[in-house]
Every structure is written in structure tokens, then in C-alpha cells.
Design an enzyme around this catalytic site. Structure first.
Site, PDB file in Angstrom:
ATOM      1  N   CYS A 195       0.721  10.895   9.353  1.00 46.38           N
ATOM      2  CA  CYS A 195       1.614  10.313  10.362  1.00 46.38           C
ATOM      3  C   CYS A 195       3.047  10.343   9.840  1.00 46.38           C
ATOM      4  O   CYS A 195       3.306   9.965   8.700  1.00 46.38           O
ATOM      5  CB  CYS A 195       1.193   8.872  10.654  1.00 46.38           C
ATOM      6  SG  CYS A 195       2.209   8.058  11.903  1.00 46.38           S
ATOM      7  N   ARG A 255       3.430  -6.844  12.989  1.00 52.47           N
ATOM      8  CA  ARG A 255       2.106  -6.419  13.487  1.00 52.47           C
ATOM      9  C   ARG A 255       1.231  -7.649  13.678  1.00 52.47           C
ATOM     10  O   ARG A 255       1.567  -8.746  13.224  1.00 52.47           O
ATOM     11  CB  ARG A 255       1.430  -5.480  12.483  1.00 52.47           C
ATOM     12  CG  ARG A 255       2.156  -4.157  12.301  1.00 52.47           C
ATOM     13  CD  ARG A 255       1.414  -3.220  11.370  1.00 52.47           C
ATOM     14  NE  ARG A 255       2.118  -1.943  11.238  1.00 52.47           N
ATOM     15  CZ  ARG A 255       1.665  -0.894  10.569  1.00 52.47           C
ATOM     16  NH1 ARG A 255       0.489  -0.965   9.950  1.00 52.47           N
ATOM     17  NH2 ARG A 255       2.344   0.226  10.515  1.00 52.47           N
ATOM     18  N   ARG A 294       0.839  -1.210   0.000  1.00 55.37           N
ATOM     19  CA  ARG A 294       0.000   0.000   0.000  1.00 55.37           C
ATOM     20  C   ARG A 294       0.866   1.249   0.000  1.00 55.37           C
ATOM     21  O   ARG A 294       2.024   1.232   0.431  1.00 55.37           O
ATOM     22  CB  ARG A 294      -0.960   0.011   1.186  1.00 55.37           C
ATOM     23  CG  ARG A 294      -0.332   0.001   2.577  1.00 55.37           C
ATOM     24  CD  ARG A 294       0.075   1.369   3.101  1.00 55.37           C
ATOM     25  NE  ARG A 294       0.211   1.410   4.543  1.00 55.37           N
ATOM     26  CZ  ARG A 294       0.936   2.281   5.195  1.00 55.37           C
ATOM     27  NH1 ARG A 294       1.660   3.175   4.549  1.00 55.37           N
ATOM     28  NH2 ARG A 294       0.997   2.270   6.516  1.00 55.37           N
ATOM     29  N   ARG A 349       4.100   0.520   2.430  1.00 61.72           N
ATOM     30  CA  ARG A 349       4.183  -0.589   3.377  1.00 61.72           C
ATOM     31  C   ARG A 349       3.870  -1.855   2.596  1.00 61.72           C
ATOM     32  O   ARG A 349       2.756  -2.055   2.112  1.00 61.72           O
ATOM     33  CB  ARG A 349       3.206  -0.415   4.545  1.00 61.72           C
ATOM     34  CG  ARG A 349       3.478  -1.450   5.659  1.00 61.72           C
ATOM     35  CD  ARG A 349       2.725  -1.138   6.933  1.00 61.72           C
ATOM     36  NE  ARG A 349       1.414  -1.730   6.998  1.00 61.72           N
ATOM     37  CZ  ARG A 349       1.144  -2.947   7.453  1.00 61.72           C
ATOM     38  NH1 ARG A 349       2.127  -3.725   7.884  1.00 61.72           N
ATOM     39  NH2 ARG A 349      -0.086  -3.407   7.490  1.00 61.72           N
ATOM     40  N   GLU A 366      -2.100  -2.895  12.730  1.00 71.04           N
ATOM     41  CA  GLU A 366      -1.428  -2.203  13.814  1.00 71.04           C
ATOM     42  C   GLU A 366      -2.214  -2.308  15.124  1.00 71.04           C
ATOM     43  O   GLU A 366      -3.440  -2.207  15.126  1.00 71.04           O
ATOM     44  CB  GLU A 366      -1.339  -0.736  13.413  1.00 71.04           C
ATOM     45  CG  GLU A 366      -0.293  -0.002  14.153  1.00 71.04           C
ATOM     46  CD  GLU A 366       0.066   1.260  13.386  1.00 71.04           C
ATOM     47  OE1 GLU A 366      -0.807   1.804  12.711  1.00 71.04           O
ATOM     48  OE2 GLU A 366       1.221   1.670  13.485  1.00 71.04           O
ATOM     49  N   GLU A 412      -6.991   7.388   7.648  1.00 69.90           N
ATOM     50  CA  GLU A 412      -5.883   8.153   8.233  1.00 69.90           C
ATOM     51  C   GLU A 412      -5.332   9.170   7.225  1.00 69.90           C
ATOM     52  O   GLU A 412      -5.024  10.313   7.572  1.00 69.90           O
ATOM     53  CB  GLU A 412      -4.779   7.193   8.681  1.00 69.90           C
ATOM     54  CG  GLU A 412      -3.559   7.894   9.226  1.00 69.90           C
ATOM     55  CD  GLU A 412      -2.540   6.927   9.801  1.00 69.90           C
ATOM     56  OE1 GLU A 412      -2.963   5.924  10.419  1.00 69.90           O
ATOM     57  OE2 GLU A 412      -1.332   7.168   9.628  1.00 69.90           O
ATOM     58  N   THR A 469       5.388   8.440  10.291  1.00 73.63           N
ATOM     59  CA  THR A 469       5.920   7.114   9.945  1.00 73.63           C
ATOM     60  C   THR A 469       5.624   6.746   8.501  1.00 73.63           C
ATOM     61  O   THR A 469       6.187   5.785   7.988  1.00 73.63           O
ATOM     62  CB  THR A 469       5.317   6.017  10.844  1.00 73.63           C
ATOM     63  OG1 THR A 469       3.913   5.934  10.590  1.00 73.63           O
ATOM     64  CG2 THR A 469       5.566   6.286  12.298  1.00 73.63           C
ATOM     65  N   ARG A 480      -5.446   5.841   0.540  1.00 76.07           N
ATOM     66  CA  ARG A 480      -4.529   4.713   0.685  1.00 76.07           C
ATOM     67  C   ARG A 480      -4.789   3.842  -0.525  1.00 76.07           C
ATOM     68  O   ARG A 480      -5.929   3.426  -0.775  1.00 76.07           O
ATOM     69  CB  ARG A 480      -4.820   3.924   1.967  1.00 76.07           C
ATOM     70  CG  ARG A 480      -4.327   4.580   3.249  1.00 76.07           C
ATOM     71  CD  ARG A 480      -2.802   4.404   3.402  1.00 76.07           C
ATOM     72  NE  ARG A 480      -2.281   5.164   4.533  1.00 76.07           N
ATOM     73  CZ  ARG A 480      -2.167   4.681   5.769  1.00 76.07           C
ATOM     74  NH1 ARG A 480      -2.571   3.454   6.053  1.00 76.07           N
ATOM     75  NH2 ARG A 480      -1.651   5.417   6.726  1.00 76.07           N
TER      76      ARG A 480
HETATM   77  P1  ADP Z   1      -1.937   0.031   6.992  1.00 78.46           P
HETATM   78  O1  ADP Z   1      -1.293  -1.164   6.417  1.00 78.46           O
HETATM   79  O2  ADP Z   1      -2.781   0.697   5.987  1.00 78.46           O
HETATM   80  O3  ADP Z   1      -0.964   0.887   7.683  1.00 78.46           O
HETATM   81  P2  ADP Z   1      -3.124  -1.594   9.114  1.00 78.46           P
HETATM   82  O4  ADP Z   1      -1.844  -2.055   9.737  1.00 78.46           O
HETATM   83  O5  ADP Z   1      -4.191  -1.170  10.037  1.00 78.46           O
HETATM   84  O6  ADP Z   1      -2.964  -0.369   8.136  1.00 78.46           O
HETATM   85  O7  ADP Z   1      -3.655  -2.762   8.202  1.00 78.46           O
HETATM   86  C1  ADP Z   1      -4.797  -2.572   7.477  1.00 78.46           C
HETATM   87  C2  ADP Z   1      -5.426  -3.884   7.094  1.00 78.46           C
HETATM   88  O8  ADP Z   1      -4.625  -4.531   6.136  1.00 78.46           O
HETATM   89  C3  ADP Z   1      -5.601  -4.838   8.249  1.00 78.46           C
HETATM   90  O9  ADP Z   1      -6.848  -5.463   8.169  1.00 78.46           O
HETATM   91  C4  ADP Z   1      -4.533  -5.842   7.992  1.00 78.46           C
HETATM   92  O10 ADP Z   1      -4.869  -7.115   8.488  1.00 78.46           O
HETATM   93  C5  ADP Z   1      -4.497  -5.867   6.502  1.00 78.46           C
HETATM   94  N1  ADP Z   1      -3.274  -6.409   5.968  1.00 78.46           N
HETATM   95  C6  ADP Z   1      -2.041  -5.918   6.092  1.00 78.46           C
HETATM   96  N2  ADP Z   1      -1.167  -6.685   5.459  1.00 78.46           N
HETATM   97  C7  ADP Z   1      -1.859  -7.695   4.907  1.00 78.46           C
HETATM   98  C8  ADP Z   1      -1.529  -8.836   4.138  1.00 78.46           C
HETATM   99  N3  ADP Z   1      -0.280  -9.073   3.770  1.00 78.46           N
HETATM  100  N4  ADP Z   1      -2.519  -9.652   3.768  1.00 78.46           N
HETATM  101  C9  ADP Z   1      -3.783  -9.424   4.109  1.00 78.46           C
HETATM  102  N5  ADP Z   1      -4.159  -8.378   4.838  1.00 78.46           N
HETATM  103  C10 ADP Z   1      -3.215  -7.521   5.232  1.00 78.46           C
HETATM  104  C1  CIR Z   2       1.168   4.945  17.397  1.00 76.15           C
HETATM  105  O1  CIR Z   2       1.902   5.841  17.751  1.00 76.15           O
HETATM  106  O2  CIR Z   2       1.274   3.794  17.812  1.00 76.15           O
HETATM  107  C2  CIR Z   2       0.088   5.243  16.414  1.00 76.15           C
HETATM  108  N1  CIR Z   2      -0.108   6.650  16.372  1.00 76.15           N
HETATM  109  C3  CIR Z   2       0.447   4.703  15.053  1.00 76.15           C
HETATM  110  C4  CIR Z   2       1.782   5.107  14.561  1.00 76.15           C
HETATM  111  C5  CIR Z   2       2.111   4.495  13.223  1.00 76.15           C
HETATM  112  N2  CIR Z   2       2.820   3.314  13.448  1.00 76.15           N
HETATM  113  C6  CIR Z   2       3.680   2.758  12.657  1.00 76.15           C
HETATM  114  O3  CIR Z   2       4.520   1.999  13.122  1.00 76.15           O
HETATM  115  N3  CIR Z   2       3.619   3.000  11.353  1.00 76.15           N
END
Ligand code: ADP
Ligand code: CIR
Length: 568
Positions: free
Chosen positions: A483, A521, A338, A492, A526, A437, A485, A441
Site C-alpha cells: 500500500c 482509527r 510497527r 506506524r 483501520e 497485507e 500509505t 509486519r
Molecule cells: P496496522 O497498524 O498494522 O496498519 P490495523 O490498523 O489494522 O493495522 O491495526 C492492527 C491491530 O493493531 C488492530 O487490532 C489494532 O487494534 C491494533 N493496535 C493498533 N494500535 C494499537 C495500540 N496502540 N495498542 C493496542 N493495539 C493496537
Molecule cells: C483504504 O483505502 O481505505 C484502504 N485500502 C486502506 C488504505 C491504508 N490506509 C491508511 O490510512 N494507511
């Protein structure tokens, strides 16, 4: 006759000087990326926190009314007793520790019309901006009926009307000549200067207030929050880098355009001591104004991206390079890449109005409706979406979760679900989140480990979208996100993976992952736990390297983890 002429002349003169006064002190708005195209000087009035019906469902309760509503700039601290703060122009000396990020718009083929910036208050006439203390001759004299105050003119009776009306009250036709002469004498004797002087003073007070315009209530919250964080055992980067010195240096600062404060930046981390990071940029200028805090956090998170470093130009590299990260299909359940994007002309979540959310949703939806082939899909607004459908999308890892307390306390969930939604193709291998966020995305994902196919789809999609929408980009920081990060590439690349032997010791898994610059994660993203031994492992850093290298970092790291798992 002469008196009348002279009075008209004096009024004209005052008008000219007023015009001069109100134009001469206006500094140029500092450069930034996501401020409104129209340099509207005032901060967007912070809308009240979303009423209960707009809050996320009770299942994941929002800390009701907890997200501090953004400080209301029109109600400044009583630091200066009079006049109440006008919508002030951006200040040039606004605390920019270094040159503001110079936006470099992404290449645009057909740029849409720039967004209409929020117009919180109409900064109409100078006299509308600031209640001006009037000199005696223009107040008492005209209010008590002396100097021929009209008996029948409400606008000029001293309690109403603007300055011009009050001045013009001096030559009412029914006014006795002697009294007109008195008024004229007043001007001759220097009342004009007194009048202008009083305006200058008022303006000075206004400017002082800009320097210390952080609301007393905001300062109190900051002090209290800081003390609690300092006494806590929080492991957040916020706690690590918000030293007393940095705190004291930043607590009175505000961003020039949106007047965002340090509280807007750190309130998520103050409320959530379990934050990993704890800060967000309410608007793009915050990265500059609060650089003393952002820079070390960025350097720490992104593996050494220094404040003197410059993020490299966007480069997705050769999309045919990557193969399958798990060719034997033993470990990787699914793969996802993403990136985030912010639309030029709009600030980040905490400064957006509900109208802007809706406008952006409209733009995203109509833009994506032009995509063809594998990217062809449909936009599904969150507003009106059946709860069961929403939950299924979340459970299947396609949709963002609702009620994220880290985002809520950052003031990023106002007006929810207005303006939020998801676009996806039928196969749900290409998806776009709208206004969670980040503004956008852009996601490519599928079952298994064919990173090559997933990455190629993402790059095609990003290129197609970038032809249609101009995104916020900064020369030093790369693509701008809410953010810190996510700055830079915003990439990511992750796998959902089962490595039971390695994961038998979570600390060990994290240690090994960190060796390859990977982040671990939970299954639902997250701040979640692993379910059924499924971990989400991705590249951690996104700045200081190209998009291609960020994805490669995940590819190489996962390859090593799988080797290690096999060897155990
Ligand atoms: P972001 O990746 O956008 O920072 P999150 O960590 O909240 O946000 O993940 C968003 C969603 O993407 C979650 O439901 C997570 O389980 C899903 N996700 C992340 N990586 C994968 C993957 N490799 N396969 C399937 N789902 C994924
Ligand atoms: C935190 O500080 O945990 C949240 N605000 C999310 C920060 C983003 N985390 C990350 O590792 N990309």
C-alpha cells in the site's frame, strides 16, 4: 546427394536466422525490486480465485469470487486475431514515465539464497513461444502429400511436429529425388525469406499486442468501474486523483514483469467507494508504470512528498530519547509501533503463488526462530490454528483481522490462510505478522505509554531481522510495501487512548489530530469504530522523514492532545 546437402544447409540457415530473430529483439528487463531474481519473461499466471474452502470464514464473508482474478496474460484480448499471446519478454519501452526505482538492498550480513521466482510457463524454445504461421511450402505442400510427405511419419505429416520436423520431412529416405528437388527449389526461390518474413510479422503482432495487451474484459471493467466511481460521492484519494486524463493515459499500461494492469492497482477502490485511499501496488514496478496516479496520492497522503522528492536514508535515531507519552497513566491504554517489510525476490500479494506463500512462511518462521532474549518466541501458522485461538488473538489486538474487504478486492487474500501466520514472544510484546497485507509486519507493543521501551525493542528486532533477511528498498520510495500509505519508513506508532472530552466531537478530534499530522482509527484498527471511547491515534505520514521523526511526530502530537484534553 547435392539436393540433400543443400536441403541440410537450408535447414541450418533457417535455424540460425530463427535464433537471431528470437534473440535480437529481447530488451533488457527494467530494474525493479521485487521481480523474480530470474528474469522469467512471463507474468505469473494468475491462479484462480481461492475456492470456497480457502476463503475466509462466513463470519466476515469474502465478496465471493468478487476479487477479479488477475487478468490471464495467456488469454489476451482478441485485439489481434492470430497468434495467441506468447509469454512475452518484458518490453523496454514499457510505459515507464520515469526511471524505474533502483533497488537498494538493505544491508545484509548473511543473505539467504535468492527466492525462486514463479515460473508460470516454461519459456523454452522460441518455437514453443509463439505459434508461427508457416509459408505455403511448409504447410500445404507437406500436408497434402506433395513434395514427398512421408506416409508413415506422424511428426512430419503436416498436422503435427514442429518447424524443424516439418523441414526435415523434406529429406525422408523414401522420398523420390524429383520431389526433393522441388522442395529445394522452393528454398532457392526465396521461400526461406518468406518464412522468416512471416515469423517477423508474427513477432510484430506479438509486440503490438504487448502494447495493448490489456484484456478487453479488463478494459471493460475499468471503464465501468471508473464511470461508477466518477459518479459517486467517494472521498477516496483514488477518486480525487484518477482524472479522466490520468485514467485514459494509464488504462492500457501493464507492468513489465508481472503484467499487472490499472485494474490490479485500483480495483479495491473501485469496489469500495468508502476507501480512504483505494489503490495498491500489485508489484513494485507498478509504482513506476502507474506513477501518474501513485505520485499525487503519495504526495497527498504523506503530507507533501513530491514526485521529485527522495525518501531519506533509514535512521532510527537515538532509541533512548523517548520517554513515557502518558507518565501519569491516565489516558493511554497501550502503545504500539510497527513497520512493514517486503522480502527481496518476491512480488506483492496479488502476484504471489501459493508455493511462494508457503516458501516465505518457511523462511520467516525459521529466521525468527533464531531470535534470542526478549525477542525469543514461536511462529504460529494460521493454517490449522483453532478459530477460538485466532479470534482471541484478534480481540486482544495482536493478530490481523480476517476478511478485510479492501485487501480481498485488491486480490491480496488468495490461498488464505496458506502462508499466513504470526510469531510472538511469550509476553506478546514482540510480534511479527507473516503475509497479511505485507510480507512482514514487525510489531512492538505493550500496555501503558512507555514509548521508549517499545521503540527500543522494535529497533533491536528490526536490526536483528535485517541481518538475516534482505528486504526490498528503493532509493526514492524507501522500504517498498503493498500500500502506498506505508512506503518510506513504513512506521506506524500508535496509542490506544481515551480522550473523552476531545472525542465528544469526533470531527473536532480528527481536526485537532490532523494539526499534528496524526490519524485517528477505531479500536480494532483501520475501518473500525471506537469501542468504549478508545481511539487508535498514530502518526499519519511515513515518507519524507526518518523513522525516528515519524515516531517523534506521534510522541509530540499525543503529548499535545493530552495537554488539550487536560485543559478542557
Ligand atoms: P496496522 O497498524 O498494522 O496498519 P490495523 O490498523 O489494522 O493495522 O491495526 C492492527 C491491530 O493493531 C488492530 O487490532 C489494532 O487494534 C491494533 N493496535 C493498533 N494500535 C494499537 C495500540 N496502540 N495498542 C493496542 N493495539 C493496537
Ligand atoms: C483504504 O483505502 O481505505 C484502504 N485500502 C486502506 C488504505 C491504508 N490506509 C491508511 O490510512 N494507511
Amino acid at each position: 546427394m547435392f539436393a540433400l546437402w543443400y536441403l541440410t544447409f537450408a535447414v541450418d540457415e533457417i535455424r540460425k536466422r530463427l535464433a537471431w530473430l528470437f534473440s535480437s529483439n529481447k530488451p533488457a528487463a527494467p530494474a525493479l525490486d521485487n521481480k523474480p531474481a530470474d528474469p522469467a519473461p512471463a507474468k505469473v499466471p494468475t491462479p484462480a480465485p481461492a475456492p470456497p474452502k480457502e476463503s475466509p470464514p462466513a463470519k466476515e464473508p469474502a465478496p465471493a469470487a468478487k476479487p477479479a482474478p488477475k487478468p490471464e496474460p495467456s488469454k489476451p484480448a482478441p485485439v489481434v486475431a492470430k497468434p495467441s499471446s506468447p509469454p512475452t519478454p518484458p518490453k523496454e519501452e514499457a510505459p515507464a514515465p520515469k526511471p524505474a526505482p533502483q533497488p537498494t538492498p538493505a544491508p545484509v550480513v548473511a543473505p539467504p539464497k535468492p527466492a525462486t521466482p514463479p515460473k508460470p510457463a516454461s519459456p523454452a524454445k522460441a518455437t514453443d513461444k509463439m505459434p508461427i504461421p508457416l509459408p505455403k511450402s511448409l504447410t500445404e505442400a507437406n500436408t497434402n502429400g506433395e513434395n514427398g510427405a512421408p506416409t508413415n511419419g506422424s511428426a512430419a505429416n503436416g498436422s503435427g511436429g514442429n518447424v524443424d520436423e516439418r523441414l526435415l520431412a523434406g529429406h525422408q529416405p523414401n522420398k523420390p529425388l524429383a520431389q526433393v528437388k522441388d522442395a529445394t527449389q522452393d528454398f532457392i526461390k526465396g521461400e526461406t525469406n518468406a518464412f522468416i518474413q512471416s515469423i517477423k510479422e508474427a513477432q510484430l503482432l506479438g509486440e503490438l499486442k504487448q502494447d495493448t495487451m490489456v484484456d478487453a474484459a479488463v478494459l471493460a471493467k475499468l471503464e465501468e468501474g471508473y464511470a461508477k466511481l466518477a459518479a459517486s460521492d467517494s472521498k477516496s484519494l483514488l477518486k480525487k486523483y484518477l482524472t479522466k486524463e490520468v485514467f485514459d493515459n494509464l488504462k492500457n499500461k501493464v507492468t513489465p514483469t508481472f503484467k499487472s494492469t490499472l485494474l490490479d492497482v485500483i480495483q479495491s477502490g473501485l469496489e469500495n467507494h468508502d476507501s480512504g485511499v483505494g489503490i495498491y501496488a500489485p508489484d513494485a514496478e507498478a509504482y513506476t508504470v502507474f506513477a501518474d496516479l501513485f505520485d499525487p496520492i503519495i504526495e497527498d497522503y504523506h503530507g507533501g512528498f513530491k514526485k521529485t522528492d527522495k525518501h531519506p536514508a533509514s535512521n532510527f535515531g537515538d532509541v533512548a530519547t523517548f520517554g513515557n507519552v502518558d507518565p501519569t497513566n491516565e489516558y493511554v491504554i497501550s502503545t504500539r509501533v510497527r513497520c512493514g517489510r517486503s522480502m527481496q525476490g518476491y512480488p506483492f500479494n496479488p502476484c504471489l503463488t501459493e508455493a511462494q506463500y508457503k516458501e516465505m512462511e518457511g523462511k520467516v518462521s525459521s529466521t525468527l526462530s533464531g531470535l534470542e532474549g526478549e525477542l525469543k518466541g514461536k511462529f504460529y501458522p494460521l493454517t490449522g490454528m483453532e478459530k477460538a485461538v485466532q479470534q482471541q488473538l484478534i480481540d486482544d489486538h495482536f493478530l490481523f483481522k480476517e476478511g478485510d474487504r479492501f485487501l480481498q478486492t485488491a486480490n491480496a487474500c488468495r490461498y488464505w490462510p496458506s502462508g499466513r501466520g504470526i510469531y510472538h514472544n511469550d509476553a506478546k510484546t514482540f510480534l511479527v505478522w507473516c503475509n497479511e497485507e505485507d510480507h512482514l509486519r514487525i510489531i512492538s507493543m505493550q500496555q501503558g505509554g512507555d514509548l521508549g521501551q517499545i521503540y527500543k525493542r522494535l529497533v533491536t528486532a528490526v536490526n536483528e531481522i535485517e541481518k538475516r533477511v534482505p528486504f526490498s528498498h528503493d532509493d526514492r520510495l524507501g522500504f517498498l510495501t503493498f500500500c502506498p500509505t506505508n512506503l518510506g519508513t513504513t512506521i506506524r506508532a500508535s496509542v490506544h487512548i481515551k480522550v473523552p472530552k476531545l472525542a465528544s466531537n469526533k470531527a473536532k478530534l480528527e481536526e485537532v489530530a490532523a494539526k499534528y499530522n496524526l490519524q485517528v482509527r477505531g479500536t480494532r484498527g483501520e475501518h473500525t469504530e471506537a469501542e468504549g471511547g478508545v481511539y487508535d491515534i498514530s502518526n499519519k505520514r511515513r515518507m519524507g522523514l526518518t523513522e525516528f521523526d515519524a515516531v517523534k511526530e506521534m510522541y509530540d502530537g499525543i503529548t499535545e492532545l493530552i495537554k488539550l484534553e487536560k485543559s478542557l
